[in-house]
Design a protein around this motif. Structure first.
Motif, PDB file in Angstrom:
ATOM      1  N   GLU A 330     -18.504  -6.140  22.386  1.00 28.38           N
ATOM      2  CA  GLU A 330     -18.828  -4.903  21.677  1.00 28.38           C
ATOM      3  C   GLU A 330     -18.296  -4.968  20.246  1.00 28.38           C
ATOM      4  N   VAL A 331     -19.174  -4.739  19.292  1.00 28.88           N
ATOM      5  CA  VAL A 331     -18.823  -4.785  17.872  1.00 28.88           C
ATOM      6  C   VAL A 331     -18.993  -3.400  17.274  1.00 28.88           C
ATOM      7  N   ALA A 332     -17.897  -2.863  16.721  1.00 31.27           N
ATOM      8  CA  ALA A 332     -17.945  -1.582  16.011  1.00 31.27           C
ATOM      9  C   ALA A 332     -18.185  -1.892  14.541  1.00 31.27           C
ATOM     10  N   GLN A 333     -19.431  -1.778  14.116  1.00 33.48           N
ATOM     11  CA  GLN A 333     -19.775  -2.146  12.745  1.00 33.48           C
ATOM     12  C   GLN A 333     -19.337  -1.081  11.744  1.00 33.48           C
ATOM     13  N   LYS A 334     -19.248  -1.515  10.493  1.00 34.29           N
ATOM     14  CA  LYS A 334     -18.908  -0.578   9.421  1.00 34.29           C
ATOM     15  C   LYS A 334     -20.029   0.444   9.273  1.00 34.29           C
ATOM     16  N   ASN A 340     -22.799   0.984  16.350  1.00 30.98           N
ATOM     17  CA  ASN A 340     -22.104  -0.070  17.081  1.00 30.98           C
ATOM     18  C   ASN A 340     -23.115  -0.884  17.882  1.00 30.98           C
ATOM     19  N   LYS A 341     -22.769  -2.125  18.136  1.00 31.76           N
ATOM     20  CA  LYS A 341     -23.701  -2.987  18.847  1.00 31.76           C
ATOM     21  C   LYS A 341     -22.980  -3.712  19.975  1.00 31.76           C
ATOM     22  N   THR A 342     -23.634  -3.788  21.137  1.00 32.43           N
ATOM     23  CA  THR A 342     -23.109  -4.509  22.284  1.00 32.43           C
ATOM     24  C   THR A 342     -23.966  -5.739  22.534  1.00 32.43           C
ATOM     25  N   VAL A 357     -26.451  -9.877  10.405  1.00 28.28           N
ATOM     26  CA  VAL A 357     -26.431  -8.530  10.985  1.00 28.28           C
ATOM     27  C   VAL A 357     -24.983  -8.065  11.168  1.00 28.28           C
ATOM     28  N   ILE A 358     -24.124  -8.992  11.573  1.00 29.40           N
ATOM     29  CA  ILE A 358     -22.683  -8.733  11.620  1.00 29.40           C
ATOM     30  C   ILE A 358     -22.000  -9.817  10.795  1.00 29.40           C
ATOM     31  N   ASP A 359     -20.818  -9.506  10.278  1.00 28.18           N
ATOM     32  CA  ASP A 359     -20.120 -10.479   9.444  1.00 28.18           C
ATOM     33  C   ASP A 359     -18.749 -10.808  10.025  1.00 28.18           C
ATOM     34  N   CYS A 360     -17.998 -11.584   9.269  1.00 27.85           N
ATOM     35  CA  CYS A 360     -16.683 -12.035   9.716  1.00 27.85           C
ATOM     36  C   CYS A 360     -15.754 -10.859  10.031  1.00 27.85           C
TER      37      CYS A 360
END
Length: 411
Positions: A330-334, A340-342, A357-360
């Motif tokens: 699970e990524v809680a994006q800025k 958020n994306k799972t 789409v997601i970064d470091c």
């Protein structure tokens, strides 16, 4: 069997082939093939659910469990025949007690053991306490045994099903079965040159005069243990590959009929930018079972996480620890990046990372949160268990005494 997308994953369920390595999944689970010596496993695209009991598994499904654990197999061509022939294969896991337990040794080991138990394997862990004495700070067998008990408590805290695991101590084995172990160890030593042993121990970078002679006991006794223990399969990490090859070559040399079947699993890479930097004093190189708070946060925030996938240690931790544990990431994006994306698979995560789409920063934040969630029950266990806490205090006192002795000697 159902598709992975329709099944929740757990610490006990196999994961697909490494998404960080080249190659696509094979149909090994449905049409298992015999493995050649040192052949890489082609992981099945299917997974076994945690509720699937071992008596429901056929040999092909058990093969899938093995392929989800071992990245490499050293064996005769009869592995599948072994699984067909034996209802409860015996797997022995080699473990050397360590006072600083890495997450690889605590969490990954728990994942592997629980998967094998669920698949119907009889699991034994051989605690190589006798070898821990090679280290100058662990100069007695009692100290080595205390450290081993601490490691066992860590597994218990992490959720390893220890009620179904037989724990063995190498020191006891050597005492009770000396006529079995020592003749083989001596014969292996006779048939091995010093140059070969230096390469086997990975000591080529050191000058001979600085190599402790105790290092050379390790491969001889380990080969002896691998060949003496009446087990069907051994599980070790890839760092032991050369010693395992020594065991197989020795069997060929003496024309032994029962060559060992050995699975090798991957190790986690260093979190540091320079993979060749091997200074063990730098605790930022890996995550330990006792890491927490600001120190763990700083360690992950400082970890090497390049924009590319290859050689990215953060992604390796996510693949080998987080996905097998939770079955998702699970990524809680800025806020500016959206919701958020799972991620349900490593392949999906890699695609989003490569496409930006997601970064470091997203990966590290999610990585830190997931590791904390895995380790929090371990912390709670030791805080709420008097015996476990006393064991840690005894271990810390032991290590502190060793450091004091070292300072007195150097002074």
């Amino acid at each position: 069997m159902r598709s992975p997308s329709k099944q929740p994953e757990s610490p006990d369920s196999p994961s697909p082939r490494s998404a960080l390595s080249a190659g696509s999944p094979s149909t090994a689970a449905t049409q298992p093939q015999r493995l050649r010596c040192c052949e890489k496993f082609s992981h099945s695209p299917y997974r076994l659910t945690i509720s699937q009991e071992y008596w429901e598994m056929n040999p092909a499904e058990r093969f899938t469990v093995l392929s989800s654990i071992g990245d490499e197999c050293m064996c005769e061509e009869g592995l599948l025949q072994l699984l067909k022939r034996k209802a409860t294969p015996i797997c022995c896991i080699w473990f050397q007690p360590t006072p600083e337990m890495k997450i690889e040794q605590g969490i990954m080991k728990t994942i592997h053991v629980n998967r094998m138990i669920k698949a119907g394997f009889q699991v034994k862990i051989l605690m190589a306490d006798w070898f821990a004495q090679r280290k100058s700070k662990i100069d007695t067998l009692d100290k080595a045994r205390t450290i081993g008990l601490y490691n066992i408590e860590m597994w218990k805290a992490a959720g390893m099903d220890l009620h179904k695991v037989e724990l063995l101590w190498l020191s006891d084995e050597l005492n009770h079965h000396a006529p079995d172990y020592w003749p083989i160890a001596m014969d292996v030593a006779r048939k091995t040159t010093m140059d070969e042993m230096i390469r086997t121990c990975g000591l080529e970078m050191y000058e001979p005069e600085v190599i402790p002679a105790s290092e050379f006991f390790y491969p001889y006794i380990q080969v002896s243990a691998i060949l003496c223990r009446k087990v069907d399969i051994w599980l070790l990490n890839v760092d032991h590959r050369d010693i395992c090859m020594l065991a197989i070559d020795y069997c060929k040399d003496i024309k032994g009929e029962n060559k060992p079947t050995i699975l090798l699993h991957n190790t986690l890479p260093s979190l540091l930018k320079d993979p060749g930097f091997r200074n063990k004093a730098n605790r930022g190189r890996t995550i330990f079972m006792e890491d927490e708070g600001e120190f763990l946060e700083l360690k992950i925030r400082s970890a090497f996480c390049p924009p590319k996938v290859a050689g990215n240690p953060c992604l390796a931790y996510i693949e080998y620890v987080i996905f097998p544990w939770f079955g998702k990431f699970e990524v809680a994006q800025k806020e500016e990046n959206g919701r958020n994306k799972t991620f349900a698979s490593m392949q999906e995560l890699i695609a989003s990372y490569e496409n930006g789409v997601i970064d470091c920063a997203d990966v590290k934040l999610a990585f830190e949160k997931a590791i904390n969630n895995i380790l929090q029950p371990v912390r709670d266990y030791f805080r709420g268990n008097d015996e476990a806490r006393a064991l840690i205090n005894a271990l810390k006192g032991q290590m502190k005494m060793n450091r004091t002795k070292g300072q007195d000697t150097s002074g």
